[in-house]
Design a protein around this motif. Structure first.
Motif, PDB file in Angstrom:
ATOM      1  N   PHE A 252       0.828  -1.213   0.000  1.00  0.00           N
ATOM      2  CA  PHE A 252       0.000   0.000   0.000  1.00  0.00           C
ATOM      3  C   PHE A 252       0.865   1.266   0.000  1.00  0.00           C
ATOM      4  O   PHE A 252       0.527   2.254  -0.648  1.00  0.00           O
ATOM      5  N   ILE A 253       1.974   1.238   0.717  1.00  0.00           N
ATOM      6  CA  ILE A 253       2.792   2.453   0.865  1.00  0.00           C
ATOM      7  C   ILE A 253       3.932   2.538  -0.138  1.00  0.00           C
ATOM      8  O   ILE A 253       4.602   3.566  -0.228  1.00  0.00           O
ATOM      9  N   GLN A 254       4.184   1.467  -0.890  1.00  0.00           N
ATOM     10  CA  GLN A 254       5.321   1.441  -1.807  1.00  0.00           C
ATOM     11  C   GLN A 254       5.293   2.631  -2.775  1.00  0.00           C
ATOM     12  O   GLN A 254       4.254   2.997  -3.316  1.00  0.00           O
ATOM     13  N   ASP A 255       6.462   3.221  -3.007  1.00  0.00           N
ATOM     14  CA  ASP A 255       6.659   4.312  -3.973  1.00  0.00           C
ATOM     15  C   ASP A 255       5.818   5.551  -3.651  1.00  0.00           C
ATOM     16  O   ASP A 255       5.361   6.253  -4.560  1.00  0.00           O
ATOM     17  N   SER A 256       5.631   5.824  -2.372  1.00  0.00           N
ATOM     18  CA  SER A 256       4.862   7.001  -1.962  1.00  0.00           C
ATOM     19  C   SER A 256       5.691   7.897  -1.064  1.00  0.00           C
ATOM     20  O   SER A 256       6.698   7.468  -0.487  1.00  0.00           O
ATOM     21  N   ILE A 257       5.263   9.151  -0.960  1.00  0.00           N
ATOM     22  CA  ILE A 257       5.750  10.028   0.102  1.00  0.00           C
ATOM     23  C   ILE A 257       4.997   9.625   1.362  1.00  0.00           C
ATOM     24  O   ILE A 257       3.767   9.643   1.387  1.00  0.00           O
ATOM     25  N   LEU A 258       5.724   9.219   2.377  1.00  0.00           N
ATOM     26  CA  LEU A 258       5.121   8.629   3.573  1.00  0.00           C
ATOM     27  C   LEU A 258       5.185   9.619   4.735  1.00  0.00           C
ATOM     28  O   LEU A 258       6.262  10.123   5.060  1.00  0.00           O
ATOM     29  N   ILE A 259       4.033   9.864   5.354  1.00  0.00           N
ATOM     30  CA  ILE A 259       3.927  10.887   6.394  1.00  0.00           C
ATOM     31  C   ILE A 259       3.293  10.291   7.643  1.00  0.00           C
ATOM     32  O   ILE A 259       2.367   9.479   7.563  1.00  0.00           O
ATOM     33  N   ALA A 260       3.779  10.702   8.801  1.00  0.00           N
ATOM     34  CA  ALA A 260       3.140  10.372  10.070  1.00  0.00           C
ATOM     35  C   ALA A 260       3.359  11.545  11.020  1.00  0.00           C
ATOM     36  O   ALA A 260       4.268  12.353  10.833  1.00  0.00           O
ATOM     37  N   HIS A 261       2.513  11.646  12.030  1.00  0.00           N
ATOM     38  CA  HIS A 261       2.674  12.686  13.045  1.00  0.00           C
ATOM     39  C   HIS A 261       3.501  12.089  14.172  1.00  0.00           C
ATOM     40  O   HIS A 261       3.126  11.075  14.753  1.00  0.00           O
ATOM     41  N   HIS A 262       4.662  12.713  14.471  1.00  0.00           N
ATOM     42  CA  HIS A 262       5.687  12.096  15.316  1.00  0.00           C
ATOM     43  C   HIS A 262       6.172  10.819  14.636  1.00  0.00           C
ATOM     44  O   HIS A 262       6.161   9.724  15.208  1.00  0.00           O
ATOM     45  N   ALA A 263       6.591  10.971  13.391  1.00  0.00           N
ATOM     46  CA  ALA A 263       6.947   9.849  12.525  1.00  0.00           C
ATOM     47  C   ALA A 263       7.968   8.877  13.115  1.00  0.00           C
ATOM     48  O   ALA A 263       7.845   7.671  12.891  1.00  0.00           O
ATOM     49  N   PRO A 264       8.992   9.331  13.857  1.00  0.00           N
ATOM     50  CA  PRO A 264       9.944   8.352  14.389  1.00  0.00           C
ATOM     51  C   PRO A 264       9.283   7.254  15.222  1.00  0.00           C
ATOM     52  O   PRO A 264       9.722   6.100  15.193  1.00  0.00           O
ATOM     53  N   PHE A 265       8.239   7.600  15.955  1.00  0.00           N
ATOM     54  CA  PHE A 265       7.526   6.600  16.761  1.00  0.00           C
ATOM     55  C   PHE A 265       6.933   5.523  15.859  1.00  0.00           C
ATOM     56  O   PHE A 265       7.152   4.320  16.056  1.00  0.00           O
ATOM     57  N   ASP A 266       6.171   5.946  14.849  1.00  0.00           N
ATOM     58  CA  ASP A 266       5.478   4.996  13.979  1.00  0.00           C
ATOM     59  C   ASP A 266       6.461   4.225  13.101  1.00  0.00           C
ATOM     60  O   ASP A 266       6.310   3.011  12.909  1.00  0.00           O
ATOM     61  N   LEU A 267       7.466   4.914  12.566  1.00  0.00           N
ATOM     62  CA  LEU A 267       8.461   4.239  11.739  1.00  0.00           C
ATOM     63  C   LEU A 267       9.190   3.165  12.539  1.00  0.00           C
ATOM     64  O   LEU A 267       9.486   2.082  12.022  1.00  0.00           O
ATOM     65  N   GLY A 268       9.481   3.454  13.806  1.00  0.00           N
ATOM     66  CA  GLY A 268      10.181   2.490  14.637  1.00  0.00           C
ATOM     67  C   GLY A 268       9.407   1.205  14.825  1.00  0.00           C
ATOM     68  O   GLY A 268       9.963   0.102  14.717  1.00  0.00           O
ATOM     69  N   PHE A 269       8.121   1.320  15.087  1.00  0.00           N
ATOM     70  CA  PHE A 269       7.300   0.126  15.292  1.00  0.00           C
ATOM     71  C   PHE A 269       7.128  -0.663  14.000  1.00  0.00           C
ATOM     72  O   PHE A 269       7.196  -1.897  13.994  1.00  0.00           O
ATOM     73  N   VAL A 270       6.877   0.029  12.890  1.00  0.00           N
ATOM     74  CA  VAL A 270       6.630  -0.671  11.626  1.00  0.00           C
ATOM     75  C   VAL A 270       7.916  -1.275  11.070  1.00  0.00           C
ATOM     76  O   VAL A 270       7.904  -2.386  10.516  1.00  0.00           O
ATOM     77  N   ALA A 271       9.042  -0.583  11.218  1.00  0.00           N
ATOM     78  CA  ALA A 271      10.315  -1.106  10.707  1.00  0.00           C
ATOM     79  C   ALA A 271      10.625  -2.478  11.302  1.00  0.00           C
ATOM     80  O   ALA A 271      11.126  -3.372  10.606  1.00  0.00           O
ATOM     81  N   ILE A 272      10.344  -2.647  12.579  1.00  0.00           N
ATOM     82  CA  ILE A 272      10.581  -3.941  13.234  1.00  0.00           C
ATOM     83  C   ILE A 272       9.777  -5.037  12.552  1.00  0.00           C
ATOM     84  O   ILE A 272      10.283  -6.137  12.291  1.00  0.00           O
ATOM     85  N   GLU A 273       8.517  -4.747  12.246  1.00  0.00           N
ATOM     86  CA  GLU A 273       7.649  -5.761  11.638  1.00  0.00           C
ATOM     87  C   GLU A 273       8.100  -6.090  10.216  1.00  0.00           C
ATOM     88  O   GLU A 273       7.996  -7.241   9.772  1.00  0.00           O
ATOM     89  N   ILE A 274       8.590  -5.098   9.497  1.00  0.00           N
ATOM     90  CA  ILE A 274       9.113  -5.338   8.152  1.00  0.00           C
ATOM     91  C   ILE A 274      10.326  -6.260   8.224  1.00  0.00           C
ATOM     92  O   ILE A 274      10.448  -7.227   7.454  1.00  0.00           O
ATOM     93  N   GLU A 275      11.217  -6.001   9.163  1.00  0.00           N
ATOM     94  CA  GLU A 275      12.407  -6.834   9.315  1.00  0.00           C
ATOM     95  C   GLU A 275      12.058  -8.238   9.785  1.00  0.00           C
ATOM     96  O   GLU A 275      12.621  -9.227   9.296  1.00  0.00           O
ATOM     97  N   LYS A 276      11.142  -8.356  10.729  1.00  0.00           N
ATOM     98  CA  LYS A 276      10.742  -9.674  11.228  1.00  0.00           C
ATOM     99  C   LYS A 276      10.153 -10.531  10.127  1.00  0.00           C
ATOM    100  O   LYS A 276      10.295 -11.758  10.126  1.00  0.00           O
TER     101      LYS A 276
END
Length: 275
Positions: free
Chosen positions: A90-114
């Protein structure tokens, strides 16, 4: 290879705003229990992503009080391992935005790696950082911005509604730019955001990997820390969660000297010994 031309207007690319609701504040100790995203392109919403997620252990009431998602609500929800692939698509090849993005990126990055996946191709922005630079409001909490900018808010601390609010904040802030290029937005944001900066398993330091291993095995470790009353002396800690952040990566741990939960910055950990 990135498909993004930083001199191009940000509006030329799909925009995805996303949000996570979690069982607690610290990755590894806590998990995502709701994931929501909205995709915009060429002036209109073209996609939505929303799912509750079943965590591996029950949530505590303090966390339930924040987002209102109960253990009963997630009892029959899908597992993250079954949703991470469609989310990355869903997010591939997009400009990706979150509010307080480091928090959300941190949680999702773990799941991508797992899941053994490659990080998606994105340019990353934080609507909190950008709003601080461009919007004059009482503060830059998402719900304050929604109220004072007269945006559509929905249910606060629910993933899809917060993602949609984040998208609106981004648009309001971008209106203030004299040049609406990706390069200009990066300059305004000032802090670099990239998936690789949130890696815990593949692209992290040996110190981080040792702490991650201790968390996963619920082990106590000895560290030499450059700070505190026991500066440069061994102290036992039991790591609980680890946060990667542009302002400094840190581990949240129980300190064996006083049995208190504390924050220890990775850059100040001079040595680690397994107990």
């Amino acid at each position: 290879m990135s498909l993004f031309n930083e001199l191009s207007l940000w509006s030329e690319y799909p925009i995805v705003a996303f949000d996570t609701e979690t069982s607690g504040p610290y990755p590894l100790e806590s998990e995502i229990v709701e994931l929501g995203a909205v995709k915009w392109h060429q002036g209109k919403i073209i996609g939505q992503f929303q799912t509750l997620l079943k965590p591996s252990k029950p949530m505590l009431q303090d966390n339930i009080n924040i987002h209102g998602i109960t253990n009963e609500m997630v009892a029959d929800a899908p597992l993250m391992k079954d949703q991470i692939v469609p989310f990355c698509e869903f997010i591939q090849d997009s400009i990706l935005i979150a509010h307080h993005a480091p928090f959300d990126l941190g949680f999702v990055a773990i799941e991508i790696e797992k899941a053994g996946l490659v990080f998606p191709n994105n340019v990353h922005f934080c609507s909190s950082l950008i709003s601080r630079a461009l919007l004059h409001t009482t503060n830059h909490k998402l719900q304050t911005l929604v109220k004072e900018l007269n945006l559509v808010g929905g249910d606060a601390h629910r993933a899809y509604d917060d993602a949609y609010a984040c998208l609106q904040v981004f648009f309001k802030a971008a209106e203030k730019l004299d040049v609406a290029s990706i390069e200009k937005l990066k300059a305004v944001q000032a802090k670099k955001l990239a998936w690789s900066d949130y890696s815990l398993f593949n692209k992290s330091s040996e110190t981080i990997k040792s702490i991650v291993d201790a968390i996963q095995k619920n082990k106590t470790i000895q560290i030499v820390y450059e700070g505190g009353q026991s500066k440069n002396k061994l102290r036992p800690i039991t790591p609980k969660g680890i946060v990667r952040n542009p302002d400094g990566d840190y581990v949240h741990a129980e300190c064996g000297l006083d049995n208190q939960r504390k924050r220890f910055y990775i850059s100040k950990i001079l040595d680690i010994e397994l107990v």
